[in-house]
Motif scaffolding. Structure first.
Motif, PDB file in Angstrom:
ATOM      1  N   ARG B  35      11.417  -8.516 -12.174  1.00 36.37           N
ATOM      2  CA  ARG B  35      10.860  -7.987 -13.428  1.00 36.37           C
ATOM      3  C   ARG B  35      11.964  -7.617 -14.419  1.00 36.37           C
ATOM      4  NH1 ARG B  35       7.488  -6.520  -9.294  1.00 36.37           N
ATOM      5  NH2 ARG B  35       5.255  -6.525  -9.712  1.00 36.37           N
ATOM      6  N   THR B  36      12.926  -8.508 -14.518  1.00 36.42           N
ATOM      7  CA  THR B  36      14.076  -8.228 -15.388  1.00 36.42           C
ATOM      8  C   THR B  36      13.649  -8.041 -16.846  1.00 36.42           C
ATOM      9  OG1 THR B  36      15.345  -9.622 -13.917  1.00 36.42           O
ATOM     10  CG2 THR B  36      16.396  -9.034 -15.988  1.00 36.42           C
ATOM     11  N   PHE B  37      12.695  -8.871 -17.270  1.00 34.01           N
ATOM     12  CA  PHE B  37      12.343  -8.824 -18.695  1.00 34.01           C
ATOM     13  C   PHE B  37      11.069  -8.043 -19.003  1.00 34.01           C
ATOM     14  CE2 PHE B  37      14.613 -12.952 -18.118  1.00 34.01           C
ATOM     15  CZ  PHE B  37      15.811 -12.508 -18.665  1.00 34.01           C
ATOM     16  N   SER B  38      10.443  -7.493 -17.938  1.00 27.62           N
ATOM     17  CA  SER B  38       9.191  -6.770 -18.237  1.00 27.62           C
ATOM     18  C   SER B  38       9.506  -5.311 -18.567  1.00 27.62           C
ATOM     19  CB  SER B  38       8.228  -6.867 -17.057  1.00 27.62           C
ATOM     20  OG  SER B  38       8.759  -6.176 -15.970  1.00 27.62           O
ATOM     21  N   ARG B  39       8.533  -4.678 -19.196  1.00 25.27           N
ATOM     22  CA  ARG B  39       8.726  -3.290 -19.640  1.00 25.27           C
ATOM     23  C   ARG B  39       8.809  -2.392 -18.409  1.00 25.27           C
ATOM     24  NH1 ARG B  39       9.438   1.136 -21.698  1.00 25.27           N
ATOM     25  NH2 ARG B  39       7.965   2.465 -22.830  1.00 25.27           N
ATOM     26  N   THR B  64       4.155  -0.729  -1.189  1.00 25.96           N
ATOM     27  CA  THR B  64       4.293  -1.704  -2.276  1.00 25.96           C
ATOM     28  C   THR B  64       5.470  -1.325  -3.156  1.00 25.96           C
ATOM     29  OG1 THR B  64       1.925  -1.859  -2.273  1.00 25.96           O
ATOM     30  CG2 THR B  64       3.041  -2.805  -4.182  1.00 25.96           C
ATOM     31  N   GLU B  65       6.223  -2.336  -3.546  1.00 29.01           N
ATOM     32  CA  GLU B  65       7.357  -2.036  -4.434  1.00 29.01           C
ATOM     33  C   GLU B  65       6.813  -1.732  -5.821  1.00 29.01           C
ATOM     34  OE1 GLU B  65      10.808  -4.670  -4.339  1.00 29.01           O
ATOM     35  OE2 GLU B  65      10.961  -4.423  -6.512  1.00 29.01           O
ATOM     36  N   ILE B  66       7.132  -0.543  -6.331  1.00 29.30           N
ATOM     37  CA  ILE B  66       6.629  -0.189  -7.659  1.00 29.30           C
ATOM     38  C   ILE B  66       7.771   0.000  -8.646  1.00 29.30           C
ATOM     39  CG2 ILE B  66       4.491   0.849  -6.798  1.00 29.30           C
ATOM     40  CD1 ILE B  66       5.851   3.592  -7.373  1.00 29.30           C
ATOM     41  N   GLY B  67       9.024  -0.105  -8.158  1.00 29.06           N
ATOM     42  CA  GLY B  67      10.164   0.058  -9.052  1.00 29.06           C
ATOM     43  C   GLY B  67      11.456  -0.131  -8.303  1.00 29.06           C
ATOM     44  N   ARG B  68      12.557   0.046  -9.027  1.00 27.46           N
ATOM     45  CA  ARG B  68      13.881  -0.116  -8.398  1.00 27.46           C
ATOM     46  C   ARG B  68      14.871   0.909  -8.902  1.00 27.46           C
ATOM     47  NH1 ARG B  68      16.034  -5.852  -6.364  1.00 27.46           N
ATOM     48  NH2 ARG B  68      14.157  -6.434  -5.282  1.00 27.46           N
ATOM     49  N   VAL B  69      15.857   1.175  -8.061  1.00 31.54           N
ATOM     50  CA  VAL B  69      16.916   2.098  -8.458  1.00 31.54           C
ATOM     51  C   VAL B  69      17.787   1.428  -9.513  1.00 31.54           C
ATOM     52  CG1 VAL B  69      19.054   3.137  -7.616  1.00 31.54           C
ATOM     53  CG2 VAL B  69      16.968   3.325  -6.277  1.00 31.54           C
ATOM     54  N   ARG B  70      18.248   2.182 -10.498  1.00 31.83           N
ATOM     55  CA  ARG B  70      19.068   1.594 -11.550  1.00 31.83           C
ATOM     56  C   ARG B  70      20.518   2.071 -11.489  1.00 31.83           C
ATOM     57  NH1 ARG B  70      16.938   3.557 -16.546  1.00 31.83           N
ATOM     58  NH2 ARG B  70      19.003   4.406 -16.830  1.00 31.83           N
ATOM     59  N   SER B  71      20.702   3.374 -11.307  1.00 35.13           N
ATOM     60  CA  SER B  71      22.082   3.878 -11.256  1.00 35.13           C
ATOM     61  C   SER B  71      22.127   5.234 -10.564  1.00 35.13           C
ATOM     62  CB  SER B  71      22.631   4.013 -12.670  1.00 35.13           C
ATOM     63  OG  SER B  71      21.884   4.965 -13.372  1.00 35.13           O
ATOM     64  N   TYR B  87       7.831  -0.174 -12.634  1.00 29.19           N
ATOM     65  CA  TYR B  87       7.256  -1.307 -13.374  1.00 29.19           C
ATOM     66  C   TYR B  87       6.011  -0.850 -14.141  1.00 29.19           C
ATOM     67  CZ  TYR B  87      10.174  -3.658  -9.934  1.00 29.19           C
ATOM     68  OH  TYR B  87      11.220  -4.038  -9.141  1.00 29.19           O
ATOM     69  N   SER B  88       5.796  -1.503 -15.288  1.00 27.96           N
ATOM     70  CA  SER B  88       4.752  -1.014 -16.203  1.00 27.96           C
ATOM     71  C   SER B  88       3.369  -0.928 -15.544  1.00 27.96           C
ATOM     72  CB  SER B  88       4.698  -1.902 -17.435  1.00 27.96           C
ATOM     73  OG  SER B  88       4.461  -3.223 -17.041  1.00 27.96           O
ATOM     74  N   GLU B  89       3.075  -1.894 -14.635  1.00 23.72           N
ATOM     75  CA  GLU B  89       1.730  -1.880 -14.047  1.00 23.72           C
ATOM     76  C   GLU B  89       1.496  -0.681 -13.112  1.00 23.72           C
ATOM     77  OE1 GLU B  89       4.048  -4.264 -13.730  1.00 23.72           O
ATOM     78  OE2 GLU B  89       3.711  -5.485 -11.936  1.00 23.72           O
ATOM     79  N   TYR B  90       2.605  -0.045 -12.685  1.00 23.41           N
ATOM     80  CA  TYR B  90       2.453   1.115 -11.792  1.00 23.41           C
ATOM     81  C   TYR B  90       2.716   2.436 -12.515  1.00 23.41           C
ATOM     82  CZ  TYR B  90       2.609  -2.608  -8.350  1.00 23.41           C
ATOM     83  OH  TYR B  90       2.352  -3.744  -7.656  1.00 23.41           O
ATOM     84  N   ARG B  91       2.797   2.350 -13.825  1.00 28.88           N
ATOM     85  CA  ARG B  91       3.107   3.545 -14.611  1.00 28.88           C
ATOM     86  C   ARG B  91       2.114   4.671 -14.320  1.00 28.88           C
ATOM     87  NH1 ARG B  91       4.123   7.634 -16.392  1.00 28.88           N
ATOM     88  NH2 ARG B  91       4.593   8.311 -18.513  1.00 28.88           N
ATOM     89  N   ASP B  92       0.838   4.292 -14.130  1.00 26.26           N
ATOM     90  CA  ASP B  92      -0.231   5.286 -13.937  1.00 26.26           C
ATOM     91  C   ASP B  92      -0.045   6.133 -12.688  1.00 26.26           C
ATOM     92  OD1 ASP B  92      -1.221   4.087 -16.098  1.00 26.26           O
ATOM     93  OD2 ASP B  92      -2.863   3.006 -15.078  1.00 26.26           O
ATOM     94  N   GLY B 126       6.080  12.530 -17.967  1.00 27.37           N
ATOM     95  CA  GLY B 126       6.758  11.920 -19.121  1.00 27.37           C
ATOM     96  C   GLY B 126       7.918  11.043 -18.683  1.00 27.37           C
ATOM     97  N   GLU B 127       8.219  10.055 -19.514  1.00 30.74           N
ATOM     98  CA  GLU B 127       9.335   9.163 -19.189  1.00 30.74           C
ATOM     99  C   GLU B 127      10.648   9.955 -19.225  1.00 30.74           C
ATOM    100  OE1 GLU B 127      10.730   4.677 -20.325  1.00 30.74           O
ATOM    101  OE2 GLU B 127       9.157   5.596 -21.541  1.00 30.74           O
ATOM    102  N   HIS B 128      11.621   9.519 -18.414  1.00 28.63           N
ATOM    103  CA  HIS B 128      12.948  10.145 -18.291  1.00 28.63           C
ATOM    104  C   HIS B 128      12.875  11.555 -17.721  1.00 28.63           C
ATOM    105  CE1 HIS B 128      14.436   6.745 -20.477  1.00 28.63           C
ATOM    106  NE2 HIS B 128      13.646   7.009 -21.493  1.00 28.63           N
TER     107      HIS B 128
END
Lengths: 241, 353, 263
Positions: B35-39, B64-71, B87-92, B126-128
């Motif tokens: 999901r490199t290019f997805s929101r 289920t994988e819902i995201g990845r570590v970034r840093s 990933y955006s589809e798991y935002r909820d 909230g994000e962040h």
């Protein structure tokens, strides 16, 4: 017009050409003569834009030939003919003949080029089938004639020929000679090396004698052969019979 | 252009074109998979350490994988501030009072970050913002207040079965009463239970094996989940070993009887010897199956392999003991010192003899 | 340590003219590459022929090596890692060892052995046969006509071969994994894609392009450095191979280091 100004060339500590100053006028024929290894071939290579001298300049119509030579070369100013008729060995004769014209996206169309090649082949009595051969499959005289044709094809102002008649049989020699006379008559500048008296007497406006990398004399063929200079006399006796 | 040259041009063109296509396809495929290019929505958590984490570590929710570590970076308290995206589809899923827990296999390897969702009716976080981890007091507090729940899975049922097994063994922990028949009866009973458990375990393992093939990577996740339970299992296992030790010492006490006793308690051999033989045979079968399973599992995950190896060691001790009893009345060479292939002597937690 | 530094310094000092010459040659080639499109139509056919020879004709060998390397990594990975129960790291090994390192290095070695030597020999013989002089007499720069087109050809071929190497080695990896335990291709690819990142593919491509450039540059330079005798040709070829391999290994370390800093 082509001019050598203070041209020197040094290789492995030896000075092969020393302070050469010489002007070659348009429409005239010059023959550079001298013993073996005095630097005749080197001089032609310097004139042909192949070897850059270590010192001095080569001016073609007033412009330095070696200034930015890789970027803006005078591609149809000088036609060079090698002594042994050099070709790119992995290209056919046809590709070899087309190479400079195609490379510079010349205005000559492919059909016109082939036409000219065919005419010249006929004139020099060469088989047109040779066009599809590889250079290594050609006889020595054929190679030499074709390399002469190649120089003619780009129709330059100045021809630099390294021993054009060397190792040719009489008929081929005659064909080349007659063509050289035609070229001289059509106001081309001819600079050639060679130790052939016939060539000098029939063609040369001026003879240049090189001794130890220096120009010993530059004068008309008549005066050259009538010279009283002992060095010239010895040279004529030993080399031009 | 002659035919030969045309052929060269065509083949070269195809060659280069195919490579560029493959490269584009590969890059797009990976980009889509990862999901490199997805929101993506960024959050962060604070962990005690980054052991087993890297930039391919996934954030999982119920497997289920819902995201990845970034840093990662250190915060003021020198804890590891870990930024990840969802990933955006798991935002909820990311509601307030959600938490993150890190599981690392005890023998090292790659960790997983499990996402523990907060109350279903909670507001979106909230994000962040910080999603607390169970490494930190905030996260543990959430757990204590039952805002988040830890997982239950196949391994739990496995543990339950093992628990029952241990319980059965416990029930037999009454050799003081000195009744040989009762002891042997219970032993047989235990053996049967054990067999039953092993069959259960076998089928569970079979499921796991299938899972690994079809649902790709489920076993890996299980392994990680299992890590949490390993400690618990160790305790049970040491209990099991303890029991077997007791059983052993009983049998050691019993290992030097005279013929009269045998003739007294089992003159025909029907009551003790035959059932014992049957028990031994079925036990041997089970051990063989466990061996095979272990070989497969050992390739996949060290933790399960160790568990199985420990179970095996215990079982092999049990087998030896039963064999000892079987041989004992006439003392035909006593307990055989045979090593079972893959019985995991290396991993044996304690000597039962 | 001081001695080594002293030796290195001395060597650089002694070879300074050569190094300067090589750098100016590199600069000329680079500027030739950038102006390639607007100059010649005949250079393009040299490029195509070079790609055909360096790339297409080496594909079989590269494919064979890729299958073997991918397979060996998985085999060794499984044998070694299974002992620690970490078979899944075999994919990681495939990504980090094959995709990031071996694909470009192996391709480079094959290209050095096949094309580097042939370019150096060809140009060396051309010098001896006065063919370079012939080009100069036409006003054709040998660097533009011979070196630039060969460099572009080798770079394109290396790029292409590295991609094929990567793909084939992954197939090889899958094939050899099935010898251990049956695994669907889809699952294998899925596990693999989970491990591989776009930058892994990119670094492999960047390396192959840089290595291709190094091979072509050093081979052409050494070929053109032949002065007159045919006996110099094999000597120069050996020098080209040794220098190419050394520079490739050093640049590989450098790129890997930069990669580790960036990602």
């Amino acid at each position: 017009m082509i001019e050598l100004r203070d041209v020197s060339f040094i290789s492995e500590g030896r000075c092969l050409l020393k302070d050469i100053n010489c002007t070659f006028e348009s429409g005239r024929c010059y023959i550079v003569s001298g013993e073996d290894s005095v630097g005749k071939s080197l001089l032609t290579k310097i004139l042909g834009g192949i070897v850059k001298p270590h010192q001095g300049k080569v001016l073609v119509n007033g412009k330095d030939l070696y200034l930015n030579i890789d970027k803006q070369r005078p591609n149809n100013q000088i036609g060079f003919v090698f002594q042994d008729g050099v070709f790119i060995s992995n290209l056919s004769i046809r590709e070899n003949l087309q190479l400079p014209i195609k490379y510079f996206k010349s205005q000559i169309s492919y059909g016109e080029l082939i036409n000219r090649i065919q005419l010249l082949f006929e004139e020099f009595h060469l088989d047109i089938a040779l066009l599809d051969e590889r250079p290594s499959e050609l006889a020595y005289s054929a190679k030499k004639m074709i390399s002469f044709i190649r120089a003619i094809l780009i129709d330059p102002e100045i021809y630099v020929l390294n021993r054009p008649l060397f190792n040719l049989d009489f008929i081929d020699m005659k064909r080349i000679m007659s063509y050289l006379v035609r070229m001289k008559n059509s106001e081309k500048t001819l600079i050639m090396t060679g130790n052939s008296r016939t060539l000098m007497e029939n063609l040369a406006d001026e003879v240049i004698l090189l001794v130890n990398g220096e120009i010993l004399v530059k004068e008309s063929a008549e005066r050259f052969f009538a010279s009283t200079n002992p060095a010239i006399k010895t040279y004529i006796e030993n080399n031009l019979g | 252009m002659d035919r030969q040259l045309k052929k060269v041009y065509r083949r070269t063109g195809l060659f280069v074109f195919a490579a560029i296509l493959i490269m584009l396809f590969l890059v797009l495929f990976i980009a889509q998979e990862q999901r490199t290019f997805s929101r993506k929505f960024s959050f962060y958590t604070v962990l005690e350490d980054a052991i087993g984490l890297d930039k391919t570590t996934s954030i999982r929710f119920k497997g289920t994988e819902i995201g990845r570590v970034r840093s990662f970076s250190f915060d003021e308290q020198r804890n590891v501030e870990t930024h990840f995206h969802i990933y955006s589809e798991y935002r909820d899923l990311v509601v307030e009072h959600s938490a993150i827990t890190k599981s690392v296999p005890p023998l090292g390897g790659r960790a997983t970050l499990d996402f523990l969702m907060g109350p279903l009716d909670g507001d979106l976080a909230g994000e962040h913002t910080l999603i607390p981890s169970l490494d930190m007091p905030e996260g543990r507090d959430l757990l204590a207040r039952r805002k988040v729940r830890t997982r239950g899975d196949q391994v739990s049922s496995l543990m339950a079965n093992l628990g029952k097994f241990v319980e059965n063994l416990n029930r037999d922990d009454n050799y003081d009463q000195g009744s040989v028949f009762r002891m042997l009866y219970h032993l047989a009973f235990v053996t049967e239970n054990l067999n039953h458990t092993l069959v259960n375990m076998n089928s569970i393992m079979e499921d796991l094996q299938k899972d690994n093939n079809e649902a790709h990577g489920a076993l890996f996740r299980l392994t990680v989940n299992l890590a949490d339970l390993t400690e618990e299992f160790r305790v049970s296992n040491s209990l099991l070993a303890q029991n077997l030790m007791n059983l052993n010492s009983l049998i050691v006490n019993y290992s030097q009887p005279d013929d009269i006793l045998t003739r007294m308690v089992d003159p025909s051999g029907e009551n003790i010897m035959k059932p014992l033989n049957e028990g031994l045979t079925s036990l041997a079968e089970s051990i063989k199956e466990i061996n095979e399973m272990t070989r497969f599992l050992h390739n996949q995950s060290p933790e399960i392999a160790i568990l199985m190896s420990e179970t095996q060691s215990t079982l092999s001790e049990l087998q030896k003991t039963l064999q000892g009893i079987n041989n004992n009345p006439l003392i035909r060479g006593g307990i055989k010192r045979e090593e079972l292939p893959g019985a995991g002597e290396r991993f044996r937690p304690m000597e039962a003899e | 340590m001081n001695h080594i530094l002293e030796m290195t310094g001395k060597k650089i000092y002694l070879n300074w003219t050569g190094i300067k010459e090589f750098f100016s040659f590199t600069f000329e080639v680079l500027s030739g590459i950038f102006s390639f499109g607007k100059r010649t139509q005949i250079g393009f056919s040299v490029v195509v022929k070079q790609v055909f020879f360096t790339g297409y004709q080496a594909l079989g060998l590269i494919g064979f090596l890729a299958i073997a390397v991918g397979g060996l990594i998985i085999l060794q990975g499984n044998l070694l890692l299974a002992a620690f129960g970490q078979s899944r790291w075999a994919y990681m090994l495939l990504v980090s060892v094959v995709i990031r390192e071996l694909s470009s290095i192996f391709t480079a070695l094959i290209v050095v052995a096949r094309s580097g030597t042939s370019i150096c020999t060809e140009l060396g013989n051309m010098v001896v046969n006065n063919e370079i002089d012939l080009l100069k007499s036409y006003g054709i720069s040998p660097i533009d006509y011979l070196v630039v087109s060969r460099t572009i050809g080798v770079v394109v071929a290396m790029f292409t071969l590295a991609i094929f190497f990567n793909i084939i080695s992954v197939f090889g990896g899958w094939f050899f994994t099935t010898l251990f335990y049956p695994i669907y291709f889809g699952d294998f690819i899925n596990n693999f894609v989970n491990e591989v990142m776009i930058q892994d593919i990119l670094v492999s491509v960047v390396k192959s392009v840089v290595f291709g450039f190094i091979i072509a540059l050093i081979s052409c330079y050494n070929g053109l450095k032949v002065a007159r005798a045919t006996t110099e040709v094999p000597q120069r070829t050996i020098k080209a191979v040794v220098n190419s391999i050394m520079l490739i290994v050093m640049v590989n370390i450098l790129i890997t280091y930069i990669y580790s800093l960036l990602f």
